[in-house]
Design an enzyme around this catalytic site. Structure first.
Site, PDB file in Angstrom:
ATOM      1  N   MET A  51       0.414   4.764  -4.050  1.00 12.03           N
ATOM      2  CA  MET A  51       0.454   4.086  -5.350  1.00 12.03           C
ATOM      3  C   MET A  51      -0.505   4.757  -6.329  1.00 12.03           C
ATOM      4  O   MET A  51      -1.322   4.096  -6.969  1.00 12.03           O
ATOM      5  CB  MET A  51       0.140   2.574  -5.211  1.00 12.03           C
ATOM      6  CG  MET A  51       1.212   1.804  -4.486  1.00 12.03           C
ATOM      7  SD  MET A  51       0.969   1.717  -2.709  1.00 12.03           S
ATOM      8  CE  MET A  51      -0.177   0.361  -2.585  1.00 12.03           C
ATOM      9  N   HIS A  52      -0.423   6.062  -6.384  1.00  8.74           N
ATOM     10  CA  HIS A  52      -1.204   6.808  -7.366  1.00  8.74           C
ATOM     11  C   HIS A  52      -0.571   8.185  -7.578  1.00  8.74           C
ATOM     12  O   HIS A  52       0.339   8.578  -6.831  1.00  8.74           O
ATOM     13  CB  HIS A  52      -2.677   6.954  -6.921  1.00  8.74           C
ATOM     14  CG  HIS A  52      -2.876   7.768  -5.691  1.00  8.74           C
ATOM     15  ND1 HIS A  52      -3.142   7.217  -4.454  1.00  8.74           N
ATOM     16  CD2 HIS A  52      -2.843   9.108  -5.493  1.00  8.74           C
ATOM     17  CE1 HIS A  52      -3.266   8.179  -3.566  1.00  8.74           C
ATOM     18  NE2 HIS A  52      -3.081   9.349  -4.169  1.00  8.74           N
TER      19      HIS A  52
END
Ligand code: TYD
Length: 142
Positions: A51-52
């Protein structure tokens, strides 16, 4: 999308019970010098990490044991790569949002990276990621 799947050179023993040896070299087999290696162990089935995105970091991921799904998003489209063999490598250029989903408990995710750790290279907010890639700040390129 700025990623590629590479086949890592694998040397099989004449007796398969001895296993197989896979190898890659910085620059010669992946498009950068290796400054950092890290790995994630002990995650349960179904766990989602990532999630980045990264602004400048290049990475190569591989899964020497188990099965891990890598969801990639370049701000325009999404693709999924399944790391399901020790000989499969995934080269990621900067500017890709990634989610890693464990498809088997205790799968091991290994990552080699082009830079030392820097928290300022991370984009952890999805809207900031979209602004980053859609403003043309992504300097990656395969
Ligand atoms: P992170 O990259 O967010 O892992 P994931 O996306 O798999 O959840 O890193 C998790 C934590 O570890 C975060 O606090 C940063 C730290 N970390 C380091 O200190 N050095 C490193 O080289 C890496 C990759 C992470």
């Amino acid at each position: 999308m700025q990623y590629s799947i590479i086949q890592l050179k694998t040397i099989y023993h004449e007796d398969s019970s001895y296993g197989a040896l896979s190898v890659f070299e910085g620059v010669n087999d992946i498009p950068f010098e290796i400054k950092r290696i890290y790995y994630i162990c002990g995650a349960d089935d179904g766990i989602k990490r990532g999630m980045h995105a990264h602004k400048e970091l290049k990475q190569m991921m591989f899964c020497p044991y188990g099965e891990i799904e890598i969801e990639l998003d370049d701000g325009w489209s999404r693709e999924i790569v399944l790391l399901d063999k020790p000989s499969k490598g995934l080269v990621l250029m900067p500017g890709l949002w990634r989610n890693m989903i464990w498809r088997k408990k205790d799968s091991v995710l290994c990552v080699v990276a082009s830079e030392y750790y820097s928290s300022s290279d991370y984009i952890r907010d999805y809207d900031a990621f979209l602004a980053f890639v859609q403003d043309g700040n992504n300097n990656g390129g395969l």
